[in-house]
Enzyme design. Structure first.
Site, PDB file in Angstrom:
ATOM      1  N   HIS A 120       0.986   4.915   6.570  1.00 22.60           N
ATOM      2  CA  HIS A 120       0.728   5.547   5.262  1.00 22.60           C
ATOM      3  C   HIS A 120       0.905   7.065   5.376  1.00 22.60           C
ATOM      4  O   HIS A 120       1.237   7.569   6.445  1.00 22.60           O
ATOM      5  CB  HIS A 120      -0.684   5.203   4.782  1.00 22.60           C
ATOM      6  CG  HIS A 120      -0.876   3.733   4.596  1.00 22.60           C
ATOM      7  ND1 HIS A 120      -1.648   2.968   5.425  1.00 22.60           N
ATOM      8  CD2 HIS A 120      -0.360   2.890   3.683  1.00 22.60           C
ATOM      9  CE1 HIS A 120      -1.593   1.705   5.041  1.00 22.60           C
ATOM     10  NE2 HIS A 120      -0.815   1.626   3.984  1.00 22.60           N
ATOM     11  N   SER A 130       0.813  -1.214   0.000  1.00 25.96           N
ATOM     12  CA  SER A 130       0.000   0.000   0.000  1.00 25.96           C
ATOM     13  C   SER A 130       0.851   1.270   0.000  1.00 25.96           C
ATOM     14  O   SER A 130       0.334   2.352  -0.280  1.00 25.96           O
ATOM     15  CB  SER A 130      -0.948  -0.002   1.191  1.00 25.96           C
ATOM     16  OG  SER A 130      -0.227  -0.245   2.374  1.00 25.96           O
ATOM     17  N   ASP A 182      -3.419   5.533  11.923  1.00 27.08           N
ATOM     18  CA  ASP A 182      -2.540   5.064  10.858  1.00 27.08           C
ATOM     19  C   ASP A 182      -1.259   5.904  10.845  1.00 27.08           C
ATOM     20  O   ASP A 182      -1.271   7.063  10.418  1.00 27.08           O
ATOM     21  CB  ASP A 182      -3.283   5.173   9.513  1.00 27.08           C
ATOM     22  CG  ASP A 182      -2.456   4.660   8.338  1.00 27.08           C
ATOM     23  OD1 ASP A 182      -1.236   4.463   8.488  1.00 27.08           O
ATOM     24  OD2 ASP A 182      -3.043   4.470   7.246  1.00 27.08           O
TER      25      ASP A 182
END
Ligand SMILES: *[C@@H]1O[C@H](CO)[C@@H](O)[C@H](O)[C@H]1NC(C)=O
Ligand SMILES: *[C@@H]1O[C@H](CO)[C@@H](O)[C@H](O)[C@H]1NC(C)=O
Ligand SMILES: *[C@@H]1O[C@H](CO)[C@@H](O)[C@H](O)[C@H]1NC(C)=O
Length: 347
Positions: free
Chosen positions: A326, A102, A323
Site C-alpha cells: 500500500h 485495497s 507493508d
C-alpha cells in the site's frame, strides 16, 4: 473593480491558458513515462486535516517527510494542478466509483482527501457498509464511492469450499457510476493464510491450484467482455488502474536482496526502474488494449520508482507488519488522481 479583482481576473486568464496549453500537450504526451521531481507545491493536502483518512503514515510515527514532496512529471508535459472545485463542478450530480481491492481503496481515500481539502467548508457525508464506502458532497451532489471487490469475477461459497469462478461475473449490477475505475491484481498472488479461496473453477472444471497469472488473465478477460457488453462507454468513463508495484527485494534497485521498503526515504532517480518488469503488467496491457474506450491508468512504472512511498511499519499505530504494497497518504496515490484529473477534465 479593485486591484485585487483585476489581478484575480488576470490570474484566471493565465490559469485558463495553462490548462488549455496542457490539453494540447496532454494529447501528445505519454503520462506514464516520466520521473519524480521535488515539488514545493506538494503534498496536495495535509493528512491531519482529513479526518476520515487511512494510511496516514506521519500520524503513525513515520519520521521522514521527503516522501511527501514529490510530484510525477511526465517526460513530455506537466500534469495540471489539481483544482478540486473545478473537478467537483465538472462532476456535479455525478458518481465516481472505484471497484477493486485495497489499492482501489488507497486511491479512493486519496481522492476524498484532495477534494475535501479543496473545499473544506463544503459539508460532506461518509457512510460505510461491509463492502461499500460512499463519500458525498451534497452541495455538488457528487459522490466518490469505493466498492471492495478483490477479483472482479465471482468468489462463491459452495459445499466444497470457496470457489473462484474465473468465467463468471454476477455482481456487475453493482458497478454504477458516471466514471468507473476498476482494479484487480494483488489478491491473485496471495498464498498461505492470505489466500481467500480454496478452488479455481472454469466451466465445470474445478482445480485446487493453477498458474496464478493464467488465472488472472482469464478473470481479466471475463471482466473485459462483461464491460464491453454491459457498459455504454459513450456515457461512462471507464478506467483500469494498472498494477501497483511492491518493494520486497532490494536487489531490484541495487541494494541487498534482504532489503525491502522499510527505511527507504528517496525514490529511484530517473525514469527507468532497474529491476525486472512487474508480473501481471503485460496481461493488463494486452487485455485492456483489446477493449473499446477503456483507458489504462498505467501506474506500474511510476509506482516502481517509489520504493520510499509505502507505509512499511507505519501502516498502523504500533504495527510490526512491514507493508510494502500500500501507499502512505498523502503520497503516491495522489499522483494517480492528478492523472485521473488531467484525463477527466480534458474532455
Ligand atoms: C498538518 O497540520 C498540522 C496541524 O495543523 C500541523 O501540526 C502539521 O505540521 C501539518 N503537517 C504537515 C506535513 O504540514
Ligand atoms: C453545512 O451544514 C450546515 C448544518 O447543517 C448548514 O448550516 C450549512 O449551510 C451547510 N453548508 C453548506 C455549504 O451547504
Ligand atoms: C530478487 O531480485 C533479483 C533481481 O531481479 C532476482 O534475481 C532474485 O531472484 C529476486 N529474489 C527473490 C527472492 O525473489
Amino acid at each position: 473593480m479593485g486591484l485585487w479583482n483585476i489581478i484575480g481576473l488576470l490570474m484566471a486568464v493565465v490559469a485558463d491558458e495553462i490548462v488549455q496549453a496542457n490539453n494540447v500537450q496532454l494529447n501528445s504526451c505519454d503520462l506514464f513515462k516520466g520521473s519524480w521531481v521535488y515539488s514545493d507545491s506538494h503534498p496536495l493536502y495535509n493528512a491531519s486535516t482529513c479526518p476520515f483518512i487511512g494510511f496516514n503514515c506521519l500520524d503513525n510515527g513515520r519520521p521522514d517527510r521527503d516522501y511527501l514532496k514529490y510530484r510525477w512529471k511526465p517526460n513530455g508535459c506537466d500534469l495540471p494542478r489539481f483544482d478540486g472545485e473545478a473537478f467537483l463542478t465538472r462532476n456535479r450530480g455525478k458518481t465516481i466509483m472505484f471497484v477493486g481491492d485495497s489499492l482501489s481503496n488507497n486511491m479512493w481515500q486519496s481522492l476524498t482527501c484532495v477534494l475535501h481539502s479543496a473545499v473544506p467548508n463544503s459539508n460532506y457525508t461518509i457512510t460505510y457498509s461491509s463492502k461499500l464506502s460512499t463519500f458525498s458532497f451534497p452541495e455538488y451532489a457528487a459522490s466518490i464511492v469505493f466498492l471492495q471487490n478483490g477479483f472482479l469475477v465471482d468468489l462463491a461459497y459452495e459445499k466444497i469450499g470457496k470457489v473462484l469462478k474465473l468465467d463468471s461475473i454476477s455482481t456487475g449490477d453493482q458497478w454504477k457510476g458516471d466514471t468507473l475505475i476498476f482494479n484487480t491484481y494483488h489478491w491473485w498472488t496471495h498464498t498461505g493464510r492470505s489466500k481467500t479461496w480454496d478452488y479455481f473453477q472454469v466451466g465445470d472444471k474445478v482445480v485446487e491450484e493453477m498458474d496464478r497469472m493464467e488465472a488472472f488473465k482469464m478473470a481479466l478477460t471475463t471482466w473485459s467482455k462483461w464491460v464491453d457488453s454491459n457498459i455504454d462507454t459513450s456515457k461512462t468513463n471507464v478506467f483500469f488502474q494498472g498494477v501497483s508495484a511492491v518493494h520486497l527485494n532490494g536487489s531490484e534497485w541495487g541494494e541487498p536482496e534482504a532489503k525491502n521498503c522499510k527505511g527507504q526515504s528517496q525514490p529511484v532517480k530517473g525514469s527507468k526502474y532497474p529491476g525486472p518488469s512487474h508480473r501481471g503488467e503485460d496481461i493488463v496491457k494486452s487485455v485492456v488494449s483489446s477493449m473499446e474506450k477503456v483507458y489504462l491508468l498505467d501506474i506500474t512504472l511510476l509506482t516502481q520508482l517509489r520504493k520510499d512511498g509505502h507505509p512499511s511499519i507505519y501502516a498502523g499505530k504500533g504495527s510490526k507488519f512491514v507493508d510494502c504494497s500500500h501507499w502512505c497518504l498523502a503520497g503516491v496515490p495522489d499522483s494517480w488522481n492528478e492523472i485521473l484529473y488531467a484525463l477527466l477534465m480534458q474532455n
